[in-house]
Every structure is written in C-alpha cells, then in structure tokens.
Design a protein around this motif. Structure first.
Motif, PDB file in Angstrom:
ATOM      1  N   SER A   1      56.860 -12.904  23.810  1.00 23.60           N
ATOM      2  CA  SER A   1      56.958 -14.323  24.156  1.00 23.60           C
ATOM      3  C   SER A   1      57.843 -15.067  23.163  1.00 23.60           C
TER       4      SER A   1
ATOM      5  N   GLN B   1      61.414 -18.661  36.437  1.00 23.62           N
ATOM      6  CA  GLN B   1      61.261 -18.732  34.987  1.00 23.62           C
ATOM      7  C   GLN B   1      59.880 -19.243  34.595  1.00 23.62           C
TER       8      GLN B   1
ATOM      9  N   GLN C   1      57.037 -17.339  32.352  1.00 20.60           N
ATOM     10  CA  GLN C   1      56.407 -17.954  31.178  1.00 20.60           C
ATOM     11  C   GLN C   1      54.891 -17.929  31.303  1.00 20.60           C
TER      12      GLN C   1
ATOM     13  N   ARG D   1      53.613 -14.478  30.548  1.00 22.95           N
ATOM     14  CA  ARG D   1      53.562 -14.170  29.116  1.00 22.95           C
ATOM     15  C   ARG D   1      52.396 -14.897  28.439  1.00 22.95           C
ATOM     16  N   THR D   2      52.171 -16.146  28.846  1.00 19.84           N
ATOM     17  CA  THR D   2      51.035 -16.883  28.271  1.00 19.84           C
ATOM     18  C   THR D   2      49.714 -16.213  28.620  1.00 19.84           C
TER      19      THR D   2
END
Length: 329
Positions: free
Chosen positions: A234, A305, A309, A312-313
C-alpha cells in the motif's frame, strides 16, 4: 363601189330564191382579216391568260404547300422545344435537388464529425490528457510492484541488519510521510520513509546455525515479512502515485496525482473549466456523445483505482486481525 355591187348581187339572189336559207355573212376580206386577227389575238391572250392563271395557281398551291410544311415544321419545332424545355427543366430541378441534398449531407457530416464540432471540446488536447492520465494510472500497480521489490525489507531480501541500520541513521530527517504527496520530492526520499516505517529487516539464519534453529528463524522472518507486505504494498502504491516514471521512452506524462489535478482543472471547476463549458455549446450531438463517453471512461478508470485502494486497505485490516488472532510464532 365594190361593196355595193356585192350587196346588190346578194339581194337579187335572195329575191330570186325565196325558198333558200337566209344567209347573212360578211364577205369583206379586210373585215374578215381584221376579225381573224382579233380572234387570234383574243385566243392567244386567253391562252396566255389561262397559262398564267394555271402557273399562278400552281405557284399558289406550292406556296400553300410550303406554308403548310413550314407551319408543320414550326409546330414540330415548337413541340420539340416544349418537350426539351420541360425535360431540361426537370433535369435542372433534379440536379439542383441532388446538389442541395449532397451539400446538405456534407454540411451535416461536417457538423457531426468535424474536428471543431463533432469530436468533443479541444479534441487533440483532450485525447492527449486522457491518454496520459490512463497511462499514468495504469502504471501505478507496475511501478508500485517495482518500487516495493527495491525496498531492503521486501520479502525475499537478505539485507544485513547492520547495513540497514546504517542507512536509516545516515539521515534521520527523512522520516516525514508528507513526501508521499509532494510532487517535487525525490523518489529516494519516499523510499527512505517507507523503510524507516517498516523497521529493520528480519535476520536470516546463517550456515553455522543448527538445522532446527535455522528453520525456526526463517519461519519467523517469513511471517514478519508476510505481515509487513500488505502495508508495504500500500505504501509503495502511494509512493508510485507521485512518481513520473511511466516506464515508456519518449513520453511526457506526469505523475498520477498531477494527471488527476489536470482532470480536475478541466472538468471539476478549475481554470480550464470555463473554456471547456463554453466549448460544449458549439458541439454537435456526436461531439457531445464523444465528450460524455470520455468522461464516463475516465470515471470507470477512477472507480477502478478506488476499488484497488479499498482492496489494499481491507488487506491491511485483515492482516492486523490475523496477527492479533494468530499470536506469536
């Protein structure tokens, strides 16, 4: 005197023969000659007059026939002229209508598909902006993976702890995560912050260590590296958002953050938004559809995108939960 003698003789003859037919004639040769001459003259005149009348009649008939031929020719010519006039008029009307239709089609085609009104506002500039943004956003994962592998704490690395410690102590001021969002900061500064946040590399077993002890140390090192990896991935993605290296020779695309700023400047109320809004008024239906398609395409790219994100969080939170539940190795 001669005339008298002849008259007396004729009278005596008539008196002597009462039963004979009456005869009244002129025996004067001069009179007879004059009479014959007059008769001949009259006959000649009558014959000449008849010949002239016949000739004039023939001429009159020929004139009438010629006049009828002329009239017929004129009538035919007038009819042909009328037919030609109607035909030429119809051809001219058809040709004019065809030219009008063709020119109208050309006008419509130019309006719908020309570079000024049918390809969106500032077509060349918009296409270049979209391509640069798409290329920059598409390279985030690739750049992130490459920068992630370059870290001295990346999984699989065997960086000596002493060397990593010296690197971190060399410049203790490079520990501010604000460099991630500073487009003027160098990529080495972003890398130093990530390595400082990750801590020191896990020590690996040496060749002198016993087998069981070496295996246990390697398992602990791999577990720590695995737990670190979601956060490092990340952070590397955040790092690549400010990187202008798109791994393509000859390109001038900026970093993903710079490209997003350019999109906001044009479509989100920035300095170029007014020019873009004014340009929409002159676009045809085809141009407006193209502009809408571009915006929707960019919206899908940004949504992708955002999903990455969020993934990944979620991976970071799941790693934290797995660490708390799993305990120490």
């Amino acid at each position: 005197m001669m005339k008298q003698i002849l008259f007396a003789a004729a009278l005596a003859t008539s008196l002597a023969s009462p039963a004979a037919a009456q005869f009244c004639g002129v025996v004067d040769p001069i009179w007879i000659a004059g009479h014959n001459s007059a008769t001949t003259t009259l006959t000649t005149g009558v014959t000449a007059l008849g010949t002239a009348v016949a000739a004039q009649r023939s001429i009159t008939l020929e004139l009438l026939l010629s006049a009828m031929k002329v009239q017929t020719a004129q009538t035919a010519t007038n009819g042909e002229r009328e037919v030609n006039l109607v035909s030429n008029t119809q051809q001219a009307v058809a040709s004019t209508l065809s030219q009008v239709a063709q020119r109208r089609a050309l006008v419509d085609a130019r309006e719908q598909y020309s570079i000024e009104t049918g390809q969106g506002v500032n077509a060349c500039g918009s296409i270049d902006l979209m391509n640069s943004t798409s290329r920059a956003m598409g390279n985030v994962d690739m750049t992130g993976r490459e920068t992630y592998r370059s870290l001295d704490v990346a999984p699989g690395k065997n960086t000596p702890v002493q060397q990593a410690a010296r690197d971190r102590l060399r410049d203790p001021t490079k520990t501010d995560s604000a460099v991630f969002f500073d487009p003027t900061a160098s990529d080495d500064d972003r890398k130093a912050v990530i390595e400082a946040m990750a801590g020191l590399p896990m020590p690996k077993p040496t060749a002198n260590m016993p087998g069981a002890e070496a295996d246990l140390m390697m398992l602990r090192a791999r577990r720590v590296e695995a737990l670190r990896s979601p956060a490092l991935v990340s952070l590397s993605a955040v790092r690549s958002m400010s990187s202008t290296d798109d791994h393509q020779i000859g390109t001038t695309a900026g970093s993903p953050l710079a490209q997003l700023d350019a999109l906001i400047s044009q479509y989100g109320g920035g300095p170029q938004f007014e020019a873009w809004s004014a340009g929409l008024a002159g676009q045809s239906e085809h141009g407006l559809l193209i502009e809408l398609t571009r915006m929707r395409s960019m919206s899908l790219a940004l949504r992708q995108q955002l999903i990455e994100q969020q993934a990944r969080t979620s991976a970071v939170f799941a790693t934290m939960l797995a660490t708390q539940a799993g305990g120490n190795l």
